[in-house]
Structure formats: structure tokens, C-alpha cells
Design a protein around this motif. Sequence first.
Motif, PDB file in Angstrom:
ATOM      1  N   LYS A 164       0.820  -1.222   0.000  1.00 34.25           N
ATOM      2  CA  LYS A 164       0.000   0.000   0.000  1.00 34.25           C
ATOM      3  C   LYS A 164       0.851   1.267   0.000  1.00 34.25           C
ATOM      4  O   LYS A 164       0.685   2.151  -0.835  1.00 34.25           O
ATOM      5  CB  LYS A 164      -0.911   0.027   1.248  1.00 34.25           C
ATOM      6  CG  LYS A 164      -1.898  -1.108   1.325  1.00 34.25           C
ATOM      7  CD  LYS A 164      -2.719  -1.052   2.596  1.00 34.25           C
ATOM      8  CE  LYS A 164      -1.928  -1.360   3.864  1.00 34.25           C
ATOM      9  NZ  LYS A 164      -1.345  -2.703   3.932  1.00 34.25           N
ATOM     10  N   THR A 165       1.763   1.322   0.974  1.00 31.87           N
ATOM     11  CA  THR A 165       2.554   2.550   1.110  1.00 31.87           C
ATOM     12  C   THR A 165       3.461   2.746  -0.098  1.00 31.87           C
ATOM     13  O   THR A 165       3.673   3.864  -0.569  1.00 31.87           O
ATOM     14  CB  THR A 165       3.370   2.502   2.415  1.00 31.87           C
ATOM     15  OG1 THR A 165       2.462   2.235   3.484  1.00 31.87           O
ATOM     16  CG2 THR A 165       4.081   3.810   2.678  1.00 31.87           C
ATOM     17  N   THR A 166       3.974   1.639  -0.623  1.00 34.82           N
ATOM     18  CA  THR A 166       4.830   1.742  -1.807  1.00 34.82           C
ATOM     19  C   THR A 166       4.039   2.338  -2.967  1.00 34.82           C
ATOM     20  O   THR A 166       4.492   3.281  -3.632  1.00 34.82           O
ATOM     21  CB  THR A 166       5.384   0.352  -2.188  1.00 34.82           C
ATOM     22  OG1 THR A 166       5.853  -0.294  -1.006  1.00 34.82           O
ATOM     23  CG2 THR A 166       6.500   0.466  -3.187  1.00 34.82           C
ATOM     24  N   PRO A 224       7.045  -0.786   8.100  1.00 33.92           N
ATOM     25  CA  PRO A 224       5.586  -0.922   8.114  1.00 33.92           C
ATOM     26  C   PRO A 224       4.954   0.387   8.591  1.00 33.92           C
ATOM     27  O   PRO A 224       5.560   1.126   9.357  1.00 33.92           O
ATOM     28  CB  PRO A 224       5.332  -2.021   9.145  1.00 33.92           C
ATOM     29  CG  PRO A 224       6.621  -2.716   9.324  1.00 33.92           C
ATOM     30  CD  PRO A 224       7.709  -1.756   8.971  1.00 33.92           C
ATOM     31  N   THR A 225       3.783   0.654   8.107  1.00 35.70           N
ATOM     32  CA  THR A 225       3.093   1.883   8.513  1.00 35.70           C
ATOM     33  C   THR A 225       2.525   1.715   9.914  1.00 35.70           C
ATOM     34  O   THR A 225       2.109   0.617  10.292  1.00 35.70           O
ATOM     35  CB  THR A 225       1.943   2.153   7.521  1.00 35.70           C
ATOM     36  OG1 THR A 225       2.498   2.142   6.214  1.00 35.70           O
ATOM     37  CG2 THR A 225       1.258   3.481   7.792  1.00 35.70           C
ATOM     38  N   TYR A 226       2.565   2.804  10.673  1.00 30.20           N
ATOM     39  CA  TYR A 226       1.913   2.806  11.978  1.00 30.20           C
ATOM     40  C   TYR A 226       0.717   3.724  11.910  1.00 30.20           C
ATOM     41  O   TYR A 226       0.809   4.829  11.356  1.00 30.20           O
ATOM     42  CB  TYR A 226       2.870   3.266  13.078  1.00 30.20           C
ATOM     43  CG  TYR A 226       3.996   2.277  13.238  1.00 30.20           C
ATOM     44  CD1 TYR A 226       3.769   1.070  13.895  1.00 30.20           C
ATOM     45  CD2 TYR A 226       5.246   2.519  12.679  1.00 30.20           C
ATOM     46  CE1 TYR A 226       4.777   0.120  13.994  1.00 30.20           C
ATOM     47  CE2 TYR A 226       6.252   1.586  12.778  1.00 30.20           C
ATOM     48  CZ  TYR A 226       6.026   0.385  13.430  1.00 30.20           C
ATOM     49  OH  TYR A 226       7.002  -0.549  13.513  1.00 30.20           O
ATOM     50  N   PHE A 261      -5.639   8.272   2.245  1.00 30.63           N
ATOM     51  CA  PHE A 261      -5.365   7.701   3.564  1.00 30.63           C
ATOM     52  C   PHE A 261      -4.789   6.307   3.411  1.00 30.63           C
ATOM     53  O   PHE A 261      -5.318   5.495   2.671  1.00 30.63           O
ATOM     54  CB  PHE A 261      -6.654   7.632   4.399  1.00 30.63           C
ATOM     55  CG  PHE A 261      -7.184   8.988   4.757  1.00 30.63           C
ATOM     56  CD1 PHE A 261      -7.826   9.760   3.797  1.00 30.63           C
ATOM     57  CD2 PHE A 261      -7.026   9.499   6.033  1.00 30.63           C
ATOM     58  CE1 PHE A 261      -8.306  11.025   4.116  1.00 30.63           C
ATOM     59  CE2 PHE A 261      -7.505  10.759   6.356  1.00 30.63           C
ATOM     60  CZ  PHE A 261      -8.146  11.523   5.399  1.00 30.63           C
ATOM     61  N   ASP A 262      -3.719   6.055   4.136  1.00 33.17           N
ATOM     62  CA  ASP A 262      -3.002   4.783   4.037  1.00 33.17           C
ATOM     63  C   ASP A 262      -3.036   4.144   5.433  1.00 33.17           C
ATOM     64  O   ASP A 262      -2.446   4.658   6.370  1.00 33.17           O
ATOM     65  CB  ASP A 262      -1.573   5.130   3.578  1.00 33.17           C
ATOM     66  CG  ASP A 262      -0.642   3.933   3.559  1.00 33.17           C
ATOM     67  OD1 ASP A 262      -1.101   2.790   3.760  1.00 33.17           O
ATOM     68  OD2 ASP A 262       0.571   4.164   3.333  1.00 33.17           O
ATOM     69  N   LEU A 263      -3.769   3.040   5.562  1.00 35.49           N
ATOM     70  CA  LEU A 263      -3.960   2.430   6.883  1.00 35.49           C
ATOM     71  C   LEU A 263      -2.957   1.300   7.126  1.00 35.49           C
ATOM     72  O   LEU A 263      -2.779   0.438   6.268  1.00 35.49           O
ATOM     73  CB  LEU A 263      -5.380   1.866   7.010  1.00 35.49           C
ATOM     74  CG  LEU A 263      -6.545   2.817   6.706  1.00 35.49           C
ATOM     75  CD1 LEU A 263      -7.867   2.126   6.985  1.00 35.49           C
ATOM     76  CD2 LEU A 263      -6.426   4.102   7.515  1.00 35.49           C
TER      77      LEU A 263
END
Length: 512
Positions: free
Chosen positions: A15-17, A38-40, A59-61
Motif C-alpha cells: 500500500k505505502t509503496t 511498516p506503517t503505523y 489515507f493509508d492504513l
Amino acid sequence: MSEKIIFVGPSGAGKTTLRKVFFEGESSTKLLEYALEPTYGEESLIMRLPGLNQDVGIFDLAGQENKRWLDTDEKRIFIGTKLILVVIDISSSYDEIVKFTRKIIDLRDALTPSTFIFVLLHKIDLVSEKKVREIKSVIKSNFSNGSLLNFLFTSLKREYFAQTFSYFIDIMKICLQDILPDEGLLLNMVDESLKIIQQIDSEVIVSKDDLYEKLNRPDKLVNFLIESLVNKGHVEIKNVENKDLLSLTNKGRVIYKKISKDFSPASFDKPESRSITKKLTVEEKAPSFIGALIANKDGISLLNIELFDNALKNFISQSVPNDDTIIPFDLELIPMFISALEKFSLELNIQDLTGFGLKGSNLKMHIFSFDNYTVTIFMNPNINLKAIENKINNYFKNLFEAHKDKFEMGIKTGKLDDLFPLKETGRTWLEELNKSYQNMVFNSEIMDKENAQVLYSKIDDLYDDINKEFSVTLEKVKKLKVDIMKSIIEKDFEELKKISNIAQEIKNRFVT
Ligand SMILES: Nc1nc2c(ncn2[C@@H]2O[C@H](COP(=O)(O)OP(=O)(O)OP(=O)(O)O)[C@@H](O)[C@H]2O)c(=O)[nH]1
Ligand SMILES: [Mg+2]
């Protein structure tokens, strides 16, 4: 106005990538090489689209906190979201893919039913084509692909990069759909007209009166379409006890099953067109301009001009998703529909017919309307038509003038032999049109979506080629990438030209 997009999916899915590459201009090679933390919690950013006067919140969860997003009150974050992007690593188990997707669908249905869901089965570079096919069939048997649920197969690796980028452009366009009321309107109108055929098809036999009632469409439109269908031998009318009963003939049944699925405004490249059955890599690339259908105002075909024999048939059936079997495709149906829509455009509240098209990502159609004739041009969907519209218009205007008698005779007698030689000259003209279009692109006189995509990949490479010490320049390059995406969405081809020049300057200065 602002819209919201949410990325959700298991941890490590990408996702974040994806977010960083497409919305923040980061280099894909770099991010594939050096994995992100990893996203927090939740990370968000706002994308400004000045030309459209619009903001999109992205928004990136964090995948590690999915319990929190999906099972506690915090699920409120999904309310009012225009679009949920579900990212799942395609090498996950079938069970995991189905379960996660289902969970998001349930959540959407309960909280925010009009939200679009795009499931990105990501990292297809990691699995074989066979595996992709298997997953497609798993999806097919578990979900029905509708306008609110779509599956896309994506990857950031080189071979798939351009395609994935173009999915993101489409995703953004869908997200912004509301602010393009005209195109949104068209979308519904075409779908509605097709209900006529679907009704006949599903009821097997239907009375004309029932049909009027069910469709709630202008009687004139319904009558015209029925009449055209009867003339073509696709529909039969029997009068039983003073009632007109309609049914599809065998020929009609085969064709309409197909046709009713395939019509929609191409200006939008509706997401269904990118449905699960679409082949991602082996698609045959359409030439810039493929052909033209000339018809009179009653929708009777008079002449087809094609770049090569059967080019139109070939590309139209190719553009039809889910085309496992070859189904006879009747080209003449297209003018018929267009003429029906054109005739009743006022009643149907259609302002601009030119937006209609065939669904399918590798073909787009544009309608040119003349006093007595309608010309439908078929082309590559990435074309910058504006740049060449006048040329096309003039060609047909002159053609109708120069061969006025032949066209009129053709309509009167139904004998079209005299028009046949025009196919040959038409083909030569198409070849030249393609050449001059390509030249304009080559000489950077114009930009279109296709070379914008190429430019995007080039700038992605450029980032990797610049010495890491030049951090200010690297930031500039990142911004250029985001600007390309915006310009494509805003159809700002002039801006794209500027970006291309800036990228060239940077390249000259910083890459030896
Ligand atoms: N092979 C391959 N790897 C990818 C691709 N896209 C992303 N990755 C890798 O997948 C890993 C995880 O990516 P992230 O973007 O951090 O995953 P995430 O979904 O944000 O994970 P959370 O933040 O924990 O929810 C990284 O090592 C990326 O380099 C792809 O298209 N192909
Ligand atoms: Mg993340």
C-alpha cells in the motif's frame, strides 16, 4: 470540494509503496530495492488538482492494525469515502484473498454503500501467469464484478509499471467523477437505452405495452429501436389477441447478449472495462486511428473505412472484456444505436453524443455528426483527439460534398457499390492520418496519454540516474512525476509539454 481515497490491506501488501510512487513521486526502483518500514496508524496526504479545483485526501492504513480499522469503532474512517483501494499480495492464499475482500465488501455495504471498491491484487511479478489465471477464476466464482467492485492486477516492476500507472489514472478519474456532470449523465443514458434489449432478452417474450411501462423511456425511442431491430432480423413481433409481442430471434439473442454488455461512454474508461478477465500484458496495442463507420441518420451503414481488412471487427471484439469465445459481432449495430440516441437526444437529455463509446481499455470511439450522416471513428484510447479533430472533420465534410450523388443514391436504392472505391481512398487517408499524428507526437508538437505514460517511466528512470547528492534536483524530479499524473487527469496537454521540457533540461544538466 474534496474526495477521500483509502488504502487498506494486509501488512506488507504494498500500500505505502504504491502511494509513494503514484501520489508522491517516489522512485519505484528505489522502493522495491529498499523496503519501507511498516506503517503505523494512518498516514495521509492531500493531492491538489488545481485545474479541476479539487482536493483528494489519500489515507493509508497500517496493515498491522487492521483489527482496529475493521473491527472497532474506528471503522468510521471509511464513511463517506469515495473509493477504497484494497491492496492484497497476489501470492497470498486464495482463502485470504477472498476473506479479506469479503470483509471489506461487508463493511462497505454496512457503512458507506455507494463507495467504490478496487481490489488490487498486487505484485503479479512474483507469480506465474498460470497462477494469475487461477486467481481470476477463483474471483469469478466468488464475486460478481460490478460497477462498485473491481479487481485489478498490478505490479511496480518495469514490465507492468505503465499499465499500473494507467490504472491509477483511471482510479483518480473515477474518484473525481462527480465533478464532471456531463460525462456522468451520459453514462446513465446509454445504460438506460440498453435496458430495452435486456428486457426483451430476459423476458423471452414481452408485449410492447409492457416494454414502454418497464423502461419508462420515450415511446418514440423505444419504437425506433424496435423497428430497427426488426429490420435487421434480430427481433420478431407477433400480434396475438391484439397485443404486439416481441421476442429475440436466435440471431438477435447471440448478438445482444454481447452488445448489451459492451456499450458505455469510453471517455471515462469505466473501471469494469478493466475487469478481471482483461489480459494485462498481452493486449494488442491499437494503432492511433483504426477505422470509421459512416451511416445515415437512420443508422443504416453506408461505408466502413478500415486501416486494414477487418480491423474494426478485430479491435472491437478484442476490446470486449470476457471474450473467451468468438461471438459474431455485428458492426452495423453501432450506427443503429448511435442514430437512435442522436434522434432522441433531446428527449433523453443527452447534450453531447461524442462521449459515447465501447467499453474496453484498448479502444475508444468518437462520433462526428454531419447534416445527413454520422461518422464514428475508432481509435486508441490514449489519443489526444483535440489535436487532430479538425482534420478529421474536414476530410468527411469534403468527402460528403465531393460524392454527394453517390451517397444519396446509396441511401435511396440501398445499392452501395458506387461507394466501395471510397474504401480504398479512405484507407490511404487513415494511413496518412496515423502518420501525421505520430509525427506530431514524435516532434513533441502534441502530447497524448500514451507518451505521457512513457514520459512518466522515463522520469522514474531519471530519478535513479541522478547522483544522490543533488537532493534539491531529486525533489524536483519527484514533483514532476506527481505533476504528470495531475496533468493527465486534468487533460492538460500543454502542461505535459512543459514537464517534458523541464525533464529534458534536468537530464542534460545532471545525467552524463
Ligand atoms: N515484488 C514486488 N514487491 C513489491 C511491489 N510493490 C511493493 N513491493 C514490496 O512490498 C513490501 C511491502 O510494501 P509496503 O508498501 O511497505 O506494504 P504496506 O502494505 O504498506 O504494509 P503495512 O504498512 O504494514 O500495512 C516492500 O518490500 C515493497 O518493496 C511489487 O509490485 N512487486
Ligand atoms: Mg504501509
